[in-house]
Design an enzyme around this catalytic site. Structure first.
Site, PDB file in Angstrom:
ATOM      1  N   ASN A   1      81.045  21.949  97.981  1.00  0.00           N
ATOM      2  CA  ASN A   1      79.920  21.172  98.496  1.00  0.00           C
ATOM      3  C   ASN A   1      79.788  19.839  97.760  1.00  0.00           C
ATOM      4  O   ASN A   1      80.011  18.767  98.306  1.00  0.00           O
ATOM      5  CB  ASN A   1      78.631  22.011  98.369  1.00  0.00           C
ATOM      6  CG  ASN A   1      77.422  21.399  99.059  1.00  0.00           C
ATOM      7  OD1 ASN A   1      76.471  22.093  99.382  1.00  0.00           O
ATOM      8  ND2 ASN A   1      77.397  20.100  99.323  1.00  0.00           N
ATOM      9  N   THR A   2      79.460  19.923  96.464  1.00  0.00           N
ATOM     10  CA  THR A   2      79.157  18.719  95.691  1.00  0.00           C
ATOM     11  C   THR A   2      80.292  17.698  95.718  1.00  0.00           C
ATOM     12  O   THR A   2      80.034  16.490  95.838  1.00  0.00           O
ATOM     13  CB  THR A   2      78.853  19.112  94.225  1.00  0.00           C
ATOM     14  OG1 THR A   2      77.894  20.167  94.238  1.00  0.00           O
ATOM     15  CG2 THR A   2      78.286  17.937  93.445  1.00  0.00           C
TER      16      THR A   2
ATOM     17  N   LYS B   1      76.390  35.021 101.647  1.00  0.00           N
ATOM     18  CA  LYS B   1      77.017  34.616 100.385  1.00  0.00           C
ATOM     19  C   LYS B   1      76.061  35.041  99.288  1.00  0.00           C
ATOM     20  O   LYS B   1      74.990  34.462  99.121  1.00  0.00           O
ATOM     21  CB  LYS B   1      77.242  33.101 100.351  1.00  0.00           C
ATOM     22  CG  LYS B   1      77.761  32.616  99.001  1.00  0.00           C
ATOM     23  CD  LYS B   1      77.935  31.113  98.927  1.00  0.00           C
ATOM     24  CE  LYS B   1      78.046  30.686  97.474  1.00  0.00           C
ATOM     25  NZ  LYS B   1      78.211  29.236  97.315  1.00  0.00           N
TER      26      LYS B   1
ATOM     27  N   GLY C   1      83.100  24.624  91.681  1.00  0.00           N
ATOM     28  CA  GLY C   1      83.833  23.961  90.608  1.00  0.00           C
ATOM     29  C   GLY C   1      84.869  22.958  91.069  1.00  0.00           C
ATOM     30  O   GLY C   1      85.403  22.190  90.268  1.00  0.00           O
TER      31      GLY C   1
END
Lengths: 64, 254
Positions: free
Chosen positions: B203-204, B93, B182
């Site tokens: 992820n977050t 990535k 996002g």
């Protein structure tokens, strides 16, 4: 000789990159770079270290 | 489903491994979501790396190492080489950060690094903007996947420019596309899939949720719903009402 390992100054006996990893107990799954250039694991034993070399030893870590 | 460098994903959720409250919760989040890909990074060995690696390997998912935090082509290319050796995969990535606050990709360096890496046998997953021309340049550089941002990394704002993401889908019908970054809510992830995207990378939104395991499951369900909806060929939105109940046969009662 004196080298910089992962950003910290170290006095080491090792003369090759492979020996340095052994000396510092970095025997796990790691990747190495010397003076900002990748050194594949197959070339570590033959990679002579010089005074002042900057060595990076990286390991798997969490990431997004 | 479009394949990623010849590999079909078991599940279109690509899940990050950072910021979880504990390794056990990270593991559960993967188990309940069925995420098919785990993103990982490389950092200076502090002793924790080996335990982390054995846990990730046990998840049995595909590994996608990143070049997070790289600001130059040289840094990113070197990191990619180190990642390929450690993780034993040609997948990378590719992140080339151009702006400290927005973490917006530096697309000029991104294209350059993508070319160097594909020439060297890497299979590059470029974290890019939603710019069509940059997308074309990345494909010309050898990328076979594009990963446009939905919004800045960790912002949870969802799909900032749905129009651009839709245009990208239309422009590159054969290219696997991933909304990367996002995403904040399952509805954002569902929307990306409704637009015809092939996967969502987040992820977050999961790791920092009050209950990451439930959120991971919610994301997986939303992604499945969005994917199914896209395949089901949704109706076009219209301005005026269109009665669904038949008019014929209605009683005369007024």
């Amino acid at each position: 000789m004196k080298i910089v390992l992962n950003g910290e100054s170290r006095e080491v006996e090792a003369e090759t990159l492979a020996a340095l990893l052994l000396e510092c107990g970095l025997t796990g799954r790691v990747a190495t770079a010397v003076n900002e250039s990748f050194v594949p694991s197959s070339l570590r034993a033959g990679h002579q270290l010089n005074d002042g070399d900057r060595v990076e030893v990286l390991a798997p870590m969490q990431g997004g | 489903m479009r394949a990623f460098y010849g590999t079909e994903l078991p599940n279109p959720l690509m899940l990050g491994t950072a910021q979880y409250p504990s390794p056990a919760i990270l593991e559960q989040a993967f188990r309940v979501s069925g995420a098919g890909v785990a993103t990982v990074s490389l950092r200076r060995e502090s002793g924790a790396g080996q335990t982390f690696w054995s846990m990730i390997r046990d998840l049995g998912v595909l590994i996608l190492p990143n070049t997070a935090g790289c600001h130059t082509v040289k840094e990113a290319v070197t990191t990619a080489h180190m990642a390929r050796e450690v993780f034993g995969t040609p997948w990378i990535k590719l992140e080339l950060i151009g702006h400290t606050d927005s973490l917006q990709p530096d697309v000029f360096q991104l294209v350059e690094a993508a070319r160097i890496l594909t020439d060297d046998g890497f299979q590059v997953f470029p974290y890019t903007t939603d710019d069509l021309i940059v997308g074309e340049r990345l494909l010309a550089a050898g990328c076979e996947v594009l990963m446009p941002w939905g919004a800045p990394i960790g912002s949870g704002r969802g799909l900032n420019n749905e129009y651009a993401l839709r245009a990208m889908r239309a422009e590159f019908p054969d290219v696997p596309l991933v909304v990367d970054a996002g995403i904040g809510l399952p509805s954002h992830a569902a929307r990306a899939m409704e637009l015809g995207y092939d996967a969502v990378l987040l992820n977050t939104a999961v790791a920092r949720a009050g209950d990451p395991v439930d959120m991971a499951r919610a994301m997986a369900l939303a992604i499945e719903a969005g994917q199914l909806a896209h395949r089901a060929d949704p109706i076009e939105a219209r301005d005026m009402a269109s009665a669904s109940t038949p008019v014929i046969g209605k009683a005369f009662l007024s």
